[in-house]
Write a protein that holds these residues in place. Structure first.
Motif, PDB file in Angstrom:
ATOM      1  N   LEU A   1       0.853  -1.189   0.000  1.00 55.34           N
ATOM      2  CA  LEU A   1       0.000   0.000   0.000  1.00 55.34           C
ATOM      3  C   LEU A   1       0.889   1.239   0.000  1.00 55.34           C
ATOM      4  O   LEU A   1       1.253   1.771   1.039  1.00 55.34           O
ATOM      5  CB  LEU A   1      -0.944  -0.023   1.206  1.00 55.34           C
TER       6      LEU A   1
ATOM      7  N   SER B   1     -11.237   0.176   1.588  1.00 56.07           N
ATOM      8  CA  SER B   1     -10.073   1.029   1.321  1.00 56.07           C
ATOM      9  C   SER B   1      -9.997   2.237   2.242  1.00 56.07           C
ATOM     10  O   SER B   1      -8.949   2.869   2.348  1.00 56.07           O
ATOM     11  CB  SER B   1     -10.091   1.494  -0.128  1.00 56.07           C
TER      12      SER B   1
ATOM     13  N   ALA C   1      -4.027   2.993  -0.972  1.00 52.03           N
ATOM     14  CA  ALA C   1      -4.060   2.372  -2.300  1.00 52.03           C
ATOM     15  C   ALA C   1      -2.672   1.854  -2.642  1.00 52.03           C
ATOM     16  O   ALA C   1      -1.667   2.342  -2.123  1.00 52.03           O
ATOM     17  CB  ALA C   1      -4.522   3.385  -3.346  1.00 52.03           C
ATOM     18  N   ARG C   2      -2.653   0.864  -3.539  1.00 50.05           N
ATOM     19  CA  ARG C   2      -1.364   0.307  -3.971  1.00 50.05           C
ATOM     20  C   ARG C   2      -0.594   1.308  -4.829  1.00 50.05           C
ATOM     21  O   ARG C   2       0.606   1.458  -4.709  1.00 50.05           O
ATOM     22  CB  ARG C   2      -1.598  -0.983  -4.753  1.00 50.05           C
ATOM     23  N   ASP C   3      -1.308   1.958  -5.746  1.00 53.00           N
ATOM     24  CA  ASP C   3      -0.698   2.901  -6.677  1.00 53.00           C
ATOM     25  C   ASP C   3      -1.804   3.773  -7.257  1.00 53.00           C
ATOM     26  O   ASP C   3      -2.962   3.670  -6.845  1.00 53.00           O
ATOM     27  CB  ASP C   3       0.086   2.167  -7.776  1.00 53.00           C
TER      28      ASP C   3
ATOM     29  N   ASP D   1      -4.718   1.814  -8.734  1.00 50.04           N
ATOM     30  CA  ASP D   1      -5.558   1.255  -7.678  1.00 50.04           C
ATOM     31  C   ASP D   1      -6.442   2.345  -7.087  1.00 50.04           C
ATOM     32  O   ASP D   1      -7.623   2.123  -6.832  1.00 50.04           O
ATOM     33  CB  ASP D   1      -4.688   0.608  -6.598  1.00 50.04           C
ATOM     34  N   TYR D   2      -5.884   3.548  -6.904  1.00 48.45           N
ATOM     35  CA  TYR D   2      -6.716   4.639  -6.387  1.00 48.45           C
ATOM     36  C   TYR D   2      -7.819   4.999  -7.386  1.00 48.45           C
ATOM     37  O   TYR D   2      -8.948   5.275  -6.987  1.00 48.45           O
ATOM     38  CB  TYR D   2      -5.897   5.885  -6.026  1.00 48.45           C
ATOM     39  N   GLU D   3      -7.521   4.969  -8.659  1.00 47.49           N
ATOM     40  CA  GLU D   3      -8.563   5.245  -9.656  1.00 47.49           C
ATOM     41  C   GLU D   3      -9.698   4.216  -9.520  1.00 47.49           C
ATOM     42  O   GLU D   3     -10.882   4.579  -9.570  1.00 47.49           O
ATOM     43  CB  GLU D   3      -7.982   5.196 -11.067  1.00 47.49           C
ATOM     44  N   ARG D   4      -9.349   2.945  -9.314  1.00 41.63           N
ATOM     45  CA  ARG D   4     -10.355   1.902  -9.109  1.00 41.63           C
ATOM     46  C   ARG D   4     -11.179   2.195  -7.851  1.00 41.63           C
ATOM     47  O   ARG D   4     -12.411   2.137  -7.877  1.00 41.63           O
ATOM     48  CB  ARG D   4      -9.684   0.529  -8.991  1.00 41.63           C
ATOM     49  N   ILE D   5     -10.507   2.545  -6.765  1.00 37.23           N
ATOM     50  CA  ILE D   5     -11.191   2.861  -5.508  1.00 37.23           C
ATOM     51  C   ILE D   5     -12.126   4.055  -5.705  1.00 37.23           C
ATOM     52  O   ILE D   5     -13.267   4.061  -5.243  1.00 37.23           O
ATOM     53  CB  ILE D   5     -10.160   3.136  -4.387  1.00 37.23           C
TER      54      ILE D   5
ATOM     55  N   ASN E   1      -6.917  -6.227   3.204  1.00 38.39           N
ATOM     56  CA  ASN E   1      -7.502  -7.241   2.319  1.00 38.39           C
ATOM     57  C   ASN E   1      -6.781  -8.572   2.486  1.00 38.39           C
ATOM     58  O   ASN E   1      -6.267  -9.141   1.546  1.00 38.39           O
ATOM     59  CB  ASN E   1      -7.458  -6.753   0.861  1.00 38.39           C
TER      60      ASN E   1
END
Length: 165
Positions: free
Chosen positions: A65, A95, A114-116, A119-123, A157
């Protein structure tokens, strides 16, 4: 009602905050009490709700993360039903590791891990933009942690297998 804590209670709490894995014997070496008296005091502090639980501090980067994002949120309105619905949805969002109701320009500030950036865009798409009553999201990316809070297990997770290296 706030529990009255004496110097020994505060010393026990301070030692446990430093290292939650200390045994009663180790605590007795730090606080001038017998291990039995330490055990009684810890039990009383737990029953009074002063000590809510014990947890390990996890290095978020070691768990993949890499990003911390502060998300400032404005709602359509602050009716009781709107606030309850929003807060229930936030509690279900894996998240989001922190949520504070604010005074001022924004209604809430969320702390998200977020991982990157992808990943933040997905969240953002799958979790944050679907929160009920949201009219505006402003994301601020943390450049460096100076001091941070522990990470709850829900943010890690742990149910899915770890990626292989």
């Amino acid at each position: 009602m706030q529990q009255e804590l004496d110097a020994r209670d505060r010393a026990i709490i301070a030692a446990l905050l430093e290292d939650g894995r200390l045994s009663q014997v180790q605590l007795a070496e730090r606080v001038p009490l017998s291990p039995t008296a330490i055990a009684r005091r810890i039990k009383a502090l737990e029953e009074a709700g002063v000590i809510e639980g014990y947890e390990a501090r996890i290095n978020r980067r070691a768990m993949g993360l890499e990003m911390t994002v502060l998300v400032f949120i404005s709602l359509q309105n602050q009716t009781e039903q709107r606030l309850e619905a929003f807060e229930a949805a936030v509690l279900a969002s894996p998240s989001v590791i922190g949520c504070q109701l604010m005074s001022g320009e924004d209604d809430y500030v969320l702390t998200v891990l977020a991982r990157d950036l992808a990943d933040y865009e997905r969240i953002h798409k799958q979790e944050l933009s679907r929160l009920p009553g949201v009219t505006r999201l402003r994301s601020n990316f943390v450049l460096r942690d100076v001091k941070s809070l522990p990470i709850p297990a829900s943010a890690l997770n742990l149910r899915e297998p770890a990626p292989r290296k």
